[in-house]
Design a protein around this motif. Structure first.
Motif, short mmCIF file in Angstrom:
data_model
loop_
_atom_site.label_atom_id
_atom_site.label_comp_id
_atom_site.label_asym_id
_atom_site.label_seq_id
_atom_site.Cartn_x
_atom_site.Cartn_y
_atom_site.Cartn_z
N UNK A 40 0.82 -1.21 0.00
CA UNK A 40 0.00 0.00 0.00
C UNK A 40 0.86 1.26 0.00
N UNK A 41 2.16 1.08 0.19
CA UNK A 41 3.08 2.22 0.27
C UNK A 41 3.55 2.64 -1.11
N UNK A 42 3.37 3.91 -1.43
CA UNK A 42 3.90 4.45 -2.68
C UNK A 42 5.30 4.98 -2.41
N UNK A 43 6.26 4.57 -3.24
CA UNK A 43 7.66 4.85 -2.98
C UNK A 43 8.29 5.50 -4.22
N UNK A 44 8.99 6.61 -4.00
CA UNK A 44 9.69 7.26 -5.10
C UNK A 44 11.20 7.16 -4.89
N UNK A 45 11.91 6.86 -5.98
CA UNK A 45 13.37 6.82 -5.97
C UNK A 45 13.89 7.92 -6.88
N UNK A 46 14.80 8.74 -6.37
CA UNK A 46 15.42 9.77 -7.19
C UNK A 46 16.93 9.75 -6.93
N UNK A 47 17.70 9.77 -8.01
CA UNK A 47 19.14 9.81 -7.85
C UNK A 47 19.88 9.04 -8.92
N UNK A 48 20.99 8.44 -8.52
CA UNK A 48 21.89 7.79 -9.46
C UNK A 48 21.31 6.48 -9.97
N UNK A 49 22.10 5.80 -10.81
CA UNK A 49 21.65 4.54 -11.39
C UNK A 49 21.44 3.47 -10.31
N UNK A 50 22.06 3.64 -9.14
CA UNK A 50 21.80 2.70 -8.05
C UNK A 50 20.35 2.80 -7.58
N UNK A 51 19.83 4.03 -7.52
CA UNK A 51 18.42 4.23 -7.16
C UNK A 51 17.52 3.50 -8.15
N UNK A 52 17.90 3.56 -9.42
CA UNK A 52 17.12 2.88 -10.46
C UNK A 52 17.18 1.37 -10.27
N UNK A 53 18.35 0.84 -9.93
CA UNK A 53 18.51 -0.61 -9.77
C UNK A 53 17.64 -1.15 -8.66
N UNK A 54 17.62 -0.47 -7.51
CA UNK A 54 16.80 -0.93 -6.39
C UNK A 54 15.32 -0.71 -6.69
N UNK A 55 15.01 0.44 -7.29
CA UNK A 55 13.61 0.71 -7.65
C UNK A 55 13.06 -0.32 -8.61
N UNK A 56 13.88 -0.76 -9.57
CA UNK A 56 13.44 -1.76 -10.53
C UNK A 56 13.18 -3.10 -9.87
N UNK A 57 13.88 -3.39 -8.80
CA UNK A 57 13.62 -4.62 -8.05
C UNK A 57 12.21 -4.59 -7.47
N UNK A 58 11.84 -3.43 -6.90
CA UNK A 58 10.51 -3.29 -6.35
C UNK A 58 9.46 -3.34 -7.45
N UNK A 59 9.78 -2.72 -8.57
CA UNK A 59 8.85 -2.69 -9.70
C UNK A 59 8.60 -4.08 -10.25
#
Length: 335
Positions: A22-41
């Protein structure tokens, strides 16, 4: 026999607040932020990753947030035409193109989407990659991306700790005022910026560490996740790097993701995440058989999994996957 531990294992503290479906989460920053965010996605958790594209320095991350929260209206004056390509110095190359109208339309659409997402976001993960910034000489603006324009058009400047802290204290004050329930987590990217050389990279990272240490005292700051420390002190081996010897390998990303999820995601939600990832991987899987009976069996099994998951967690959106496997079962995709 002497018990020897030949690794310096970095232990992560559990977050006082946990992420659920139920938690909406935003990642902003370097490609590491993208890597972790993509795991959640991949587990269909409600995330938004770098709405303006990948950004590396604290000023550009702050600018991204300012554009979102201020609902900045970009116009043709905000674009720069470089050899026929219209681009924004506040956005990644994905937003560039030869049609300025389409570029603006994409930027406006993404900004609107990001603003709406932030209205109910519970977590914001900020990943700083470098303290070095590039100023566009004609205006002095700090760019988020140089768009492969020759370096002679830019001035390279290393931010100071005080500059970052002053800017980000204001940013945190603003975010805390606009979104009192938003929980902000800082991390330093473990990816080295080798353009600065070995010493320059270490100096840059040191500036970021000192700045973040001060920012963690702000009431809007929830936590710090030691991504950099995990790679440097725990996974200190080049087998955990990609072919360029700078970015992380999939093994390293998986290892850090496991520690990240242990810290921030409720265990029962991680069980759901693992089940959902099986479904999304099946969706991306290329069928290696032409047998209708095997294809039907496979589709029926996945559809049962989707039904069970959505029964447990109605918030999970698997409509795209469900439609695909329904089509597969009906034979539409085999015609």
């Amino acid at each position: 026999m002497i018990d020897m531990d030949l690794r310096t294992i970095v232990k992560t503290d559990p977050s006082p607040c946990k992420i659920s479906y139920k938690s909406r989460v935003m990642f902003i920053g370097s490609c590491f932020a993208s890597a972790v965010g993509m795991k959640m996605k991949a587990g269909r958790m409600p995330v938004m990753i770098n709405p303006s594209g990948t950004v590396y320095n604290p000023v550009s991350v702050s600018n991204t947030l300012e554009m979102i929260t201020g609902r900045k209206e970009f116009t043709g004056n905000d674009l720069y035409n470089y050899n026929g390509t219209y681009l924004s110095f506040y956005h990644y190359t994905d937003f560039s193109g030869d049609n300025p109208g389409k570029v603006l339309e994409k930027i406006k659409g993404r900004t609107k989407e990001a603003y709406e997402f932030m209205q109910s976001a519970e977590f914001l993960f900020i990943t700083f990659g470098t303290a070095r910034v590039y100023r566009w000489k004609p205006t002095g603006v700090i760019v988020s991306n140089c768009h492969k324009i020759p370096s002679s058009y830019f001035d390279s400047v290393l931010l100071t700790v005080d500059e970052i802290v002053t800017l980000w204290r204001k940013q945190l004050d603003s975010l805390h005022s606009l979104f009192p329930a938003l929980k902000i987590v800082f991390t330093i990217s473990p990816v080295r910026h080798w353009k600065d050389g070995a010493h320059g990279n270490q100096v840059s990272k040191s500036v970021l560490f000192l700045a973040v240490e001060e920012l963690l005292k702000h009431p809007a700051s929830l936590h710090y996740f030691p991504a950099y420390e995990i790679l440097m002190d725990d996974l200190r081996d080049y087998r955990f790097y990609d072919n360029d010897m700078l970015h992380l390998s999939e093994t390293a990303i998986d290892y850090i993701w496991n520690l990240f999820s242990e810290s921030y995601i409720e265990s029962k939600n991680m069980e759901i995440w693992r089940e959902v990832v099986k479904i999304t991987k099946s969706y991306e899987h290329r069928l290696l058989t032409d047998s209708p009976s095997r294809i039907n069996q496979f589709a029926e099994k996945v559809l049962e999994q989707i039904s069970e998951i959505t029964r447990k967690v109605p918030e999970i959106d698997l409509k795209q996957e469900e439609a695909y496997f329904m089509d597969l079962l009906s034979g539409n995709l085999r015609k």
